[in-house]
Enzyme design. Sequence first.
Site, PDB file in Angstrom:
ATOM      1  N   THR A  34       2.743   3.290   2.752  1.00 28.82           N
ATOM      2  CA  THR A  34       1.103   1.864   2.830  1.00 28.82           C
ATOM      3  C   THR A  34       1.288   1.814   3.987  1.00 28.82           C
ATOM      4  O   THR A  34       0.716   3.038   4.912  1.00 28.82           O
ATOM      5  CB  THR A  34       2.669   0.694   2.277  1.00 28.82           C
ATOM      6  OG1 THR A  34       1.811  -0.365   2.499  1.00 28.82           O
ATOM      7  CG2 THR A  34       3.909   0.650   3.973  1.00 28.82           C
ATOM      8  N   ARG A  93       8.528  -4.881  -0.327  1.00 27.02           N
ATOM      9  CA  ARG A  93       9.812  -5.376  -2.016  1.00 27.02           C
ATOM     10  C   ARG A  93       9.887  -4.091  -2.517  1.00 27.02           C
ATOM     11  O   ARG A  93      10.423  -3.916  -3.944  1.00 27.02           O
ATOM     12  CB  ARG A  93       8.995  -6.075  -2.601  1.00 27.02           C
ATOM     13  CG  ARG A  93       8.131  -7.317  -2.386  1.00 27.02           C
ATOM     14  CD  ARG A  93       8.048  -8.693  -3.351  1.00 27.02           C
ATOM     15  NE  ARG A  93       9.241  -8.556  -3.585  1.00 27.02           N
ATOM     16  CZ  ARG A  93       9.432 -10.063  -3.802  1.00 27.02           C
ATOM     17  NH1 ARG A  93       8.377 -10.679  -4.639  1.00 27.02           N
ATOM     18  NH2 ARG A  93      10.317 -10.200  -4.698  1.00 27.02           N
ATOM     19  N   LYS A 124      -1.988   5.265   4.720  1.00 28.25           N
ATOM     20  CA  LYS A 124      -2.398   6.529   3.709  1.00 28.25           C
ATOM     21  C   LYS A 124      -3.116   7.772   3.802  1.00 28.25           C
ATOM     22  O   LYS A 124      -2.852   9.044   2.963  1.00 28.25           O
ATOM     23  CB  LYS A 124      -2.657   5.627   2.466  1.00 28.25           C
ATOM     24  CG  LYS A 124      -2.102   4.141   1.669  1.00 28.25           C
ATOM     25  CD  LYS A 124      -2.157   3.542   0.745  1.00 28.25           C
ATOM     26  CE  LYS A 124      -0.982   2.505   0.773  1.00 28.25           C
ATOM     27  NZ  LYS A 124      -1.680   1.909  -0.678  1.00 28.25           N
ATOM     28  N   TYR A 167      -0.671 -10.659  -4.017  1.00 27.78           N
ATOM     29  CA  TYR A 167      -0.180 -11.821  -4.586  1.00 27.78           C
ATOM     30  C   TYR A 167       0.521 -12.285  -3.425  1.00 27.78           C
ATOM     31  O   TYR A 167       1.140 -11.711  -2.816  1.00 27.78           O
ATOM     32  CB  TYR A 167       1.318 -10.239  -5.158  1.00 27.78           C
ATOM     33  CG  TYR A 167       1.049  -9.302  -4.902  1.00 27.78           C
ATOM     34  CD1 TYR A 167       1.138  -8.410  -4.853  1.00 27.78           C
ATOM     35  CD2 TYR A 167       2.096  -8.989  -3.582  1.00 27.78           C
ATOM     36  CE1 TYR A 167       1.580  -7.342  -4.056  1.00 27.78           C
ATOM     37  CE2 TYR A 167       2.661  -8.241  -2.629  1.00 27.78           C
ATOM     38  CZ  TYR A 167       1.772  -7.431  -3.200  1.00 27.78           C
ATOM     39  OH  TYR A 167       2.506  -6.505  -2.495  1.00 27.78           O
ATOM     40  N   GLY A 185      -1.400  -9.369  -8.270  1.00 33.14           N
ATOM     41  CA  GLY A 185      -1.568  -8.133  -8.241  1.00 33.14           C
ATOM     42  C   GLY A 185      -0.016  -7.368  -8.257  1.00 33.14           C
ATOM     43  O   GLY A 185       0.548  -6.682  -7.938  1.00 33.14           O
ATOM     44  N   ALA A 219     -13.703  -2.592  -0.193  1.00 34.01           N
ATOM     45  CA  ALA A 219     -15.215  -1.408  -0.740  1.00 34.01           C
ATOM     46  C   ALA A 219     -13.698   0.049   0.324  1.00 34.01           C
ATOM     47  O   ALA A 219     -14.111   1.028   1.002  1.00 34.01           O
ATOM     48  CB  ALA A 219     -15.897  -0.895  -0.341  1.00 34.01           C
ATOM     49  N   ASP A 266      -1.360   3.850  -7.065  1.00 36.89           N
ATOM     50  CA  ASP A 266      -2.770   2.971  -7.013  1.00 36.89           C
ATOM     51  C   ASP A 266      -3.173   1.985  -8.686  1.00 36.89           C
ATOM     52  O   ASP A 266      -3.199   1.204  -8.729  1.00 36.89           O
ATOM     53  CB  ASP A 266      -3.178   2.206  -5.612  1.00 36.89           C
ATOM     54  CG  ASP A 266      -2.126   2.134  -4.694  1.00 36.89           C
ATOM     55  OD1 ASP A 266      -1.283   1.636  -4.292  1.00 36.89           O
ATOM     56  OD2 ASP A 266      -2.671   2.899  -3.482  1.00 36.89           O
TER      57      ASP A 266
HETATM   58  P1  NDP Z   1      -8.939  -2.652   3.995  1.00 39.55           P
HETATM   59  O1  NDP Z   1      -8.569  -3.631   5.492  1.00 39.55           O
HETATM   60  O2  NDP Z   1      -8.809  -1.516   3.460  1.00 39.55           O
HETATM   61  O3  NDP Z   1     -10.743  -3.433   3.006  1.00 39.55           O
HETATM   62  C1  NDP Z   1     -10.560  -5.171   2.954  1.00 39.55           C
HETATM   63  C2  NDP Z   1     -11.904  -5.175   2.587  1.00 39.55           C
HETATM   64  O4  NDP Z   1     -11.937  -6.133   2.030  1.00 39.55           O
HETATM   65  C3  NDP Z   1     -12.954  -4.689   2.719  1.00 39.55           C
HETATM   66  O5  NDP Z   1     -13.888  -3.854   1.424  1.00 39.55           O
HETATM   67  C4  NDP Z   1     -13.688  -6.217   3.585  1.00 39.55           C
HETATM   68  O6  NDP Z   1     -15.007  -5.673   3.566  1.00 39.55           O
HETATM   69  C5  NDP Z   1     -13.628  -6.436   2.309  1.00 39.55           C
HETATM   70  N1  NDP Z   1     -13.100  -8.733   2.818  1.00 39.55           N
HETATM   71  C6  NDP Z   1     -12.136  -8.627   3.726  1.00 39.55           C
HETATM   72  N2  NDP Z   1     -11.934 -10.404   4.269  1.00 39.55           N
HETATM   73  C7  NDP Z   1     -13.376 -10.562   2.994  1.00 39.55           C
HETATM   74  C8  NDP Z   1     -13.536 -11.868   3.307  1.00 39.55           C
HETATM   75  N3  NDP Z   1     -13.925 -12.730   3.664  1.00 39.55           N
HETATM   76  N4  NDP Z   1     -14.987 -12.048   2.434  1.00 39.55           N
HETATM   77  C9  NDP Z   1     -15.740 -10.551   1.458  1.00 39.55           C
HETATM   78  N5  NDP Z   1     -15.039  -9.082   1.712  1.00 39.55           N
HETATM   79  C10 NDP Z   1     -14.103  -9.284   2.657  1.00 39.55           C
HETATM   80  O7  NDP Z   1      -7.789  -3.832   2.987  1.00 39.55           O
HETATM   81  P2  NDP Z   1      -7.058  -3.188   1.220  1.00 39.55           P
HETATM   82  O8  NDP Z   1      -7.833  -2.175   0.683  1.00 39.55           O
HETATM   83  O9  NDP Z   1      -6.034  -2.525   1.624  1.00 39.55           O
HETATM   84  O10 NDP Z   1      -5.881  -4.185   0.479  1.00 39.55           O
HETATM   85  C11 NDP Z   1      -7.198  -5.246  -0.505  1.00 39.55           C
HETATM   86  C12 NDP Z   1      -6.727  -6.212  -0.697  1.00 39.55           C
HETATM   87  O11 NDP Z   1      -5.213  -5.615  -1.864  1.00 39.55           O
HETATM   88  C13 NDP Z   1      -5.624  -6.815   0.555  1.00 39.55           C
HETATM   89  O12 NDP Z   1      -4.935  -8.112  -0.373  1.00 39.55           O
HETATM   90  C14 NDP Z   1      -4.082  -6.214  -0.030  1.00 39.55           C
HETATM   91  O13 NDP Z   1      -2.524  -7.032  -0.296  1.00 39.55           O
HETATM   92  C15 NDP Z   1      -4.268  -5.787  -2.276  1.00 39.55           C
HETATM   93  N6  NDP Z   1      -3.254  -4.700  -2.397  1.00 39.55           N
HETATM   94  C16 NDP Z   1      -2.853  -5.035  -3.379  1.00 39.55           C
HETATM   95  C17 NDP Z   1      -1.968  -4.155  -4.197  1.00 39.55           C
HETATM   96  C18 NDP Z   1      -1.234  -4.065  -5.411  1.00 39.55           C
HETATM   97  O14 NDP Z   1      -0.593  -3.386  -5.911  1.00 39.55           O
HETATM   98  N7  NDP Z   1      -1.528  -5.117  -5.427  1.00 39.55           N
HETATM   99  C19 NDP Z   1      -2.019  -2.332  -3.353  1.00 39.55           C
HETATM  100  C20 NDP Z   1      -3.168  -1.986  -1.685  1.00 39.55           C
HETATM  101  C21 NDP Z   1      -3.804  -3.609  -1.392  1.00 39.55           C
HETATM  102  P3  NDP Z   1     -15.862  -5.055   4.591  1.00 39.55           P
HETATM  103  O15 NDP Z   1     -15.898  -4.159   4.403  1.00 39.55           O
HETATM  104  O16 NDP Z   1     -17.122  -5.755   4.306  1.00 39.55           O
HETATM  105  O17 NDP Z   1     -14.999  -5.378   6.251  1.00 39.55           O
END
Ligand code: NDP
Length: 283
Positions: A66, A21, A70, A225, A247, A132, A107
């Site tokens: 994105t 977006r 990154k 979001y 978000g 994390a 971010d």
């Molecule tokens: P990553 O793939 O880098 O990390 C995913 C994380 O989620 C890991 O810590 C993982 O844990 C955890 N996880 C996944 N599934 C589960 C579950 N079922 N229960 C518990 N923990 C879980 O993703 P990102 O960090 O890039 O993105 C995370 C979220 O943030 C997304 O929803 C994304 O859309 C959102 N986001 C929003 C932004 C905004 O501007 N609003 C900007 C960037 C991201 P583990 O390490 O154990 O696998």
Amino acid sequence: MSDTRSAGRYGVIGNPIRHSRSPEIHEQFAQQCSIALSYERILAPLDGFEHSVQDFFQSGKGLNVTLPFKEQAFELASHNLSRRARMAGAVNTLWLQDGQLHGCNTDGVGLCADLRRLGHDPADRRILLIGAGGACRGVVFPLLQAGCELLHIINRTSTKAHDLREHVVALEPDTSRRLSAGGLDDHSGDWDIIINATSASLQQSLPELPDARYRKHSLAYDMFYAGEPTAFMVAAERAGADQVADGLGMLVGQAAASFAIWHGVEPDVEPVLAALRQHSGHI
Ligand code: NDP
């Protein structure tokens, strides 16, 4: 304003990219500020990020980055990184300055701005951050810089939460007393702000935190979001959070910070956020 300034070519690069977006956000900011620019979506091949960036900067002026690039953007701009980019180990904003590629990560400032907009300044708050991954890496240092009392990172894979803490403390030792880490079940105490930065919401799921405790006047924030409340937001309301938010405001906030880096002007996020919500039926 009548003197429309010409600012050139900008874009967002990723794979996939169709969902982004960012073009509509930056076009609305540009209109607000009377800046004439083009902003495009660029699909880079998974093995061709560097080439796509070089190609863009033949004529382009600024790029948002994105998933999944990154970290590669961080490497490409490694000689000219902002402090926030170094803390995050990832870059979402690239630009050319004196012929050199520069990188920043916006971010975290986008998140902090949205928390303030919602009436929850991170200063002096106890904040629980779940996850994390890449999104967490971008927000840890800005939340600490914003003056939170305690930031506790918990993750399904607890070693990743500990590694993230160690990375930040190694670069900024002064943060060690206010930053802690653990596994998903390690969240004793009560919280002013709980942030879901896991990707669980993508599957309409949520991290299991049966006994998470919210303080009075608390906020539950899902970085994800969608057009309706996420599973995390619904569960948080039931668990006693006074306010819940998704978000989308962080997305607009990080775009505003990129826009300010490129154009030297702070755009107004409110009308853009309102237009996005109206356009897509967002809550
Ligand atoms: P990553 O793939 O880098 O990390 C995913 C994380 O989620 C890991 O810590 C993982 O844990 C955890 N996880 C996944 N599934 C589960 C579950 N079922 N229960 C518990 N923990 C879980 O993703 P990102 O960090 O890039 O993105 C995370 C979220 O943030 C997304 O929803 C994304 O859309 C959102 N986001 C929003 C932004 C905004 O501007 N609003 C900007 C960037 C991201 P583990 O390490 O154990 O696998």
